[in-house]
Write a protein that holds these residues in place. Structure first.
Motif, PDB file in Angstrom:
ATOM      1  N   GLN A 216      41.020  29.916 -27.315  1.00 33.22           N
ATOM      2  CA  GLN A 216      40.652  30.096 -25.906  1.00 33.22           C
ATOM      3  C   GLN A 216      39.198  30.541 -25.742  1.00 33.22           C
ATOM      4  O   GLN A 216      38.787  30.909 -24.636  1.00 33.22           O
ATOM      5  CB  GLN A 216      41.574  31.140 -25.256  1.00 33.22           C
ATOM      6  CG  GLN A 216      43.040  30.731 -25.165  1.00 33.22           C
ATOM      7  CD  GLN A 216      43.333  29.833 -23.968  1.00 33.22           C
ATOM      8  OE1 GLN A 216      42.452  29.156 -23.441  1.00 33.22           O
ATOM      9  NE2 GLN A 216      44.574  29.831 -23.535  1.00 33.22           N
ATOM     10  N   ASN A 219      37.321  28.740 -22.996  1.00 36.96           N
ATOM     11  CA  ASN A 219      38.067  28.847 -21.737  1.00 36.96           C
ATOM     12  C   ASN A 219      37.907  30.222 -21.099  1.00 36.96           C
ATOM     13  O   ASN A 219      37.906  30.352 -19.870  1.00 36.96           O
ATOM     14  CB  ASN A 219      39.549  28.556 -21.985  1.00 36.96           C
ATOM     15  CG  ASN A 219      39.781  27.135 -22.450  1.00 36.96           C
ATOM     16  OD1 ASN A 219      38.972  26.252 -22.199  1.00 36.96           O
ATOM     17  ND2 ASN A 219      40.881  26.906 -23.147  1.00 36.96           N
ATOM     18  N   ASP A 307      48.764  33.008 -19.539  1.00 43.02           N
ATOM     19  CA  ASP A 307      48.615  32.453 -20.888  1.00 43.02           C
ATOM     20  C   ASP A 307      49.831  32.855 -21.726  1.00 43.02           C
ATOM     21  O   ASP A 307      49.725  33.649 -22.661  1.00 43.02           O
ATOM     22  CB  ASP A 307      47.321  32.966 -21.527  1.00 43.02           C
ATOM     23  CG  ASP A 307      47.019  32.291 -22.855  1.00 43.02           C
ATOM     24  OD1 ASP A 307      47.608  31.232 -23.140  1.00 43.02           O
ATOM     25  OD2 ASP A 307      46.198  32.828 -23.627  1.00 43.02           O
ATOM     26  N   CYS A 345      47.865  28.242 -18.509  1.00 42.97           N
ATOM     27  CA  CYS A 345      47.738  27.648 -19.840  1.00 42.97           C
ATOM     28  C   CYS A 345      49.107  27.307 -20.416  1.00 42.97           C
ATOM     29  O   CYS A 345      50.111  27.949 -20.110  1.00 42.97           O
ATOM     30  CB  CYS A 345      47.040  28.613 -20.801  1.00 42.97           C
ATOM     31  SG  CYS A 345      45.472  29.265 -20.193  1.00 42.97           S
ATOM     32  N   CYS A 347      50.394  26.389 -24.470  1.00 38.57           N
ATOM     33  CA  CYS A 347      50.086  26.106 -25.877  1.00 38.57           C
ATOM     34  C   CYS A 347      51.243  25.380 -26.553  1.00 38.57           C
ATOM     35  O   CYS A 347      51.271  25.264 -27.782  1.00 38.57           O
ATOM     36  CB  CYS A 347      49.746  27.394 -26.623  1.00 38.57           C
ATOM     37  SG  CYS A 347      51.087  28.608 -26.662  1.00 38.57           S
ATOM     38  N   LEU A 395      46.667  22.472 -26.568  1.00 38.72           N
ATOM     39  CA  LEU A 395      46.405  23.499 -25.559  1.00 38.72           C
ATOM     40  C   LEU A 395      45.947  22.870 -24.251  1.00 38.72           C
ATOM     41  O   LEU A 395      45.039  22.029 -24.240  1.00 38.72           O
ATOM     42  CB  LEU A 395      45.340  24.476 -26.067  1.00 38.72           C
ATOM     43  CG  LEU A 395      44.986  25.630 -25.118  1.00 38.72           C
ATOM     44  CD1 LEU A 395      46.176  26.560 -24.919  1.00 38.72           C
ATOM     45  CD2 LEU A 395      43.786  26.420 -25.653  1.00 38.72           C
ATOM     46  N   LYS A 396      46.591  23.289 -23.175  1.00 45.10           N
ATOM     47  CA  LYS A 396      46.180  22.904 -21.837  1.00 45.10           C
ATOM     48  C   LYS A 396      45.747  24.148 -21.091  1.00 45.10           C
ATOM     49  O   LYS A 396      46.457  25.157 -21.122  1.00 45.10           O
ATOM     50  CB  LYS A 396      47.332  22.248 -21.062  1.00 45.10           C
ATOM     51  CG  LYS A 396      47.691  20.828 -21.481  1.00 45.10           C
ATOM     52  CD  LYS A 396      48.440  20.727 -22.779  1.00 45.10           C
ATOM     53  CE  LYS A 396      49.764  21.426 -22.734  1.00 45.10           C
ATOM     54  NZ  LYS A 396      50.486  21.287 -24.056  1.00 45.10           N
ATOM     55  N   CYS A 397      44.607  24.091 -20.429  1.00 45.19           N
ATOM     56  CA  CYS A 397      44.125  25.207 -19.620  1.00 45.19           C
ATOM     57  C   CYS A 397      43.589  24.642 -18.316  1.00 45.19           C
ATOM     58  O   CYS A 397      42.561  23.946 -18.324  1.00 45.19           O
ATOM     59  CB  CYS A 397      43.048  25.991 -20.367  1.00 45.19           C
ATOM     60  SG  CYS A 397      42.319  27.340 -19.389  1.00 45.19           S
TER      61      CYS A 397
END
Length: 403
Positions: A216, A219, A307, A345, A347, A395-397
């Protein structure tokens, strides 16, 4: 490229008709269902050459009949066999990449090797201010651990090398290596890494994963620029990465970090004190319970960071994971003032970016709030995505504005 012929003297693994195409396409996993036959002379952990049903050389790999991934592939050139020098070159290329990115220095925390993305399927190498922690996630890498350690010593001369693993992966792969210090002494006292001008304390003797969530890094900075003057709630904050970025870099008026681990919260408090951050406070409480309690109490924030831990490790549980993401994000949205910022987020690698965005669509519809995605982000640059192995993008943020 001209068709390459099999190499004499190396055991052969023959693929079924129409199963070779993804592997010609350089995907590094050959599943059990892809094989017609694997030479009996090749024991688990041995090098094999994959051959298509028409006899064409495909790649060199390492066989493991115990795993669903029957062979992990590392070289698609018949003239580049999997010698000790091959592994060293792969490690050197990965480390040079981090040097070029400016991530590898004396006080750095960075991922030097990211498994398939660096052509070393089943190996993760993290670097923390001179100390190295390995994750061995494949039998292929366990069998070559001595070679890896020798190469790391030659390439970067770390102060210590420790190895760790995940029980589920080790069982699936038939790995027997145990958590251990392979070389030097892992410090029992805290060490410190510098990230974006913030110092973080690490306990390498007992931290989560390899000690710190490196993925991260960018981010945290990207999100921080939205927090000026805002009251921020950071859920699942662990050691305070997003919280301290919001407080110190973003100029938030107040930051509240929540995590269910007493140890993590104590670490976050020490990190705040070390960096002179006085506008952040941390509470140890079950994060899911806290979200509900805050919504029930009518609390409001100008920004919410979500997160959470991985909600599924398998494809079988994707629907349950998506329900969990919906529930958490619905509560996060309910806590936001109009015009608030949601940093959310996932993961969970088995949850696609599209499915995660559709979850936010459901939240918008059920809450009656407009959600605008301002930024779609992924893992840090030392966790690159290999285009021939989309599984490396996990990973999406999303940084969103909520009306």
């Amino acid at each position: 490229m001209a068709q390459q012929q099999p190499v004499d003297g190396i055991p052969t693994a023959t693929l079924k008709p129409r199963k070779a195409q993804p592997l010609y396409g350089r995907h590094p996993w050959a599943l059990h269902s892809a094989f017609d036959q694997i030479d009996d002379s090749a024991a688990n952990g041995d090098i094999v050459q994959l051959v298509g049903d028409h006899g064409r050389f495909v790649a060199y790999g390492v066989v493991n009949r115990q795993s669903r991934i029957n062979a992990r592939l590392y070289s698609w050139d018949a003239d580049q066999p999997l010698t000790d020098d091959f592994w060293k070159r792969k490690l050197a290329a990965a480390i040079d990449c981090r040097r070029q990115l400016g991530l590898f220095h004396e006080t750095a925390g960075c991922r030097l090797v990211y498994s398939e993305a660096d052509g070393l399927s089943g190996l993760i190498v993290d670097y923390f201010a001179g100390h190295v922690v390995l994750q061995i996630n494949a039998l292929a890498m366990e069998k070559r651990l001595d070679v890896i350690v020798a190469a790391l010593n030659e390439l970067i001369a770390p102060k210590s090398i420790a190895v760790r693993g995940e029980a589920g992966i080790q069982k699936a792969e038939g790995i027997t290596v145990e958590a251990a210090v392979l070389q030097g002494e892992v410090p029992t006292d805290p060490i410190y890494i510098s990230e974006n001008g913030i110092e973080f304390e690490l306990d390498l003797s007992g931290g989560q994963k390899t000690g710190f969530y490196l993925d991260q890094r960018e981010n945290r900075v990207a999100a921080a620029k939205y927090f000026s003057g805002r009251r921020v709630l950071d859920m699942f904050c662990y050691s305070g990465g997003f919280s301290l970025a919001a407080a110190k870099l973003g100029g938030a008026s107040e930051v509240i970090g929540i995590d269910g681990s007493d140890r993590a919260i104590e670490l976050a408090r020490r990190n705040a004190a070390r960096n002179g951050v006085t506008n952040a406070r941390f509470e140890s409480v079950d994060a899911f319970d806290h979200l509900k309690a805050q919504v029930d109490a009518g609390e409001k924030y100008d920004a919410v960071i979500l997160d959470p831990p991985k909600f599924t490790k398998t494809r079988r549980n994707i629907n349950e994971a998506l329900k969990a993401y919906f529930h958490v994000n619905r509560q996060g949205v309910n806590l936001l003032n109009p015009g608030g910022i949601l940093v959310t987020c996932s993961c969970s690698g088995n949850v696609s970016r599209e499915d995660f965005q559709m979850t936010l669509l459901g939240v918008a519809q059920k809450s009656g709030r407009d959600i605008q995605i301002l930024e779609q982000r992924a893992a840090a640059i030392d966790h690159p995505t290999l285009v021939t192995c989309p599984e490396t993008q996990y990973l999406k943020c999303f940084i969103c504005r909520v009306e």
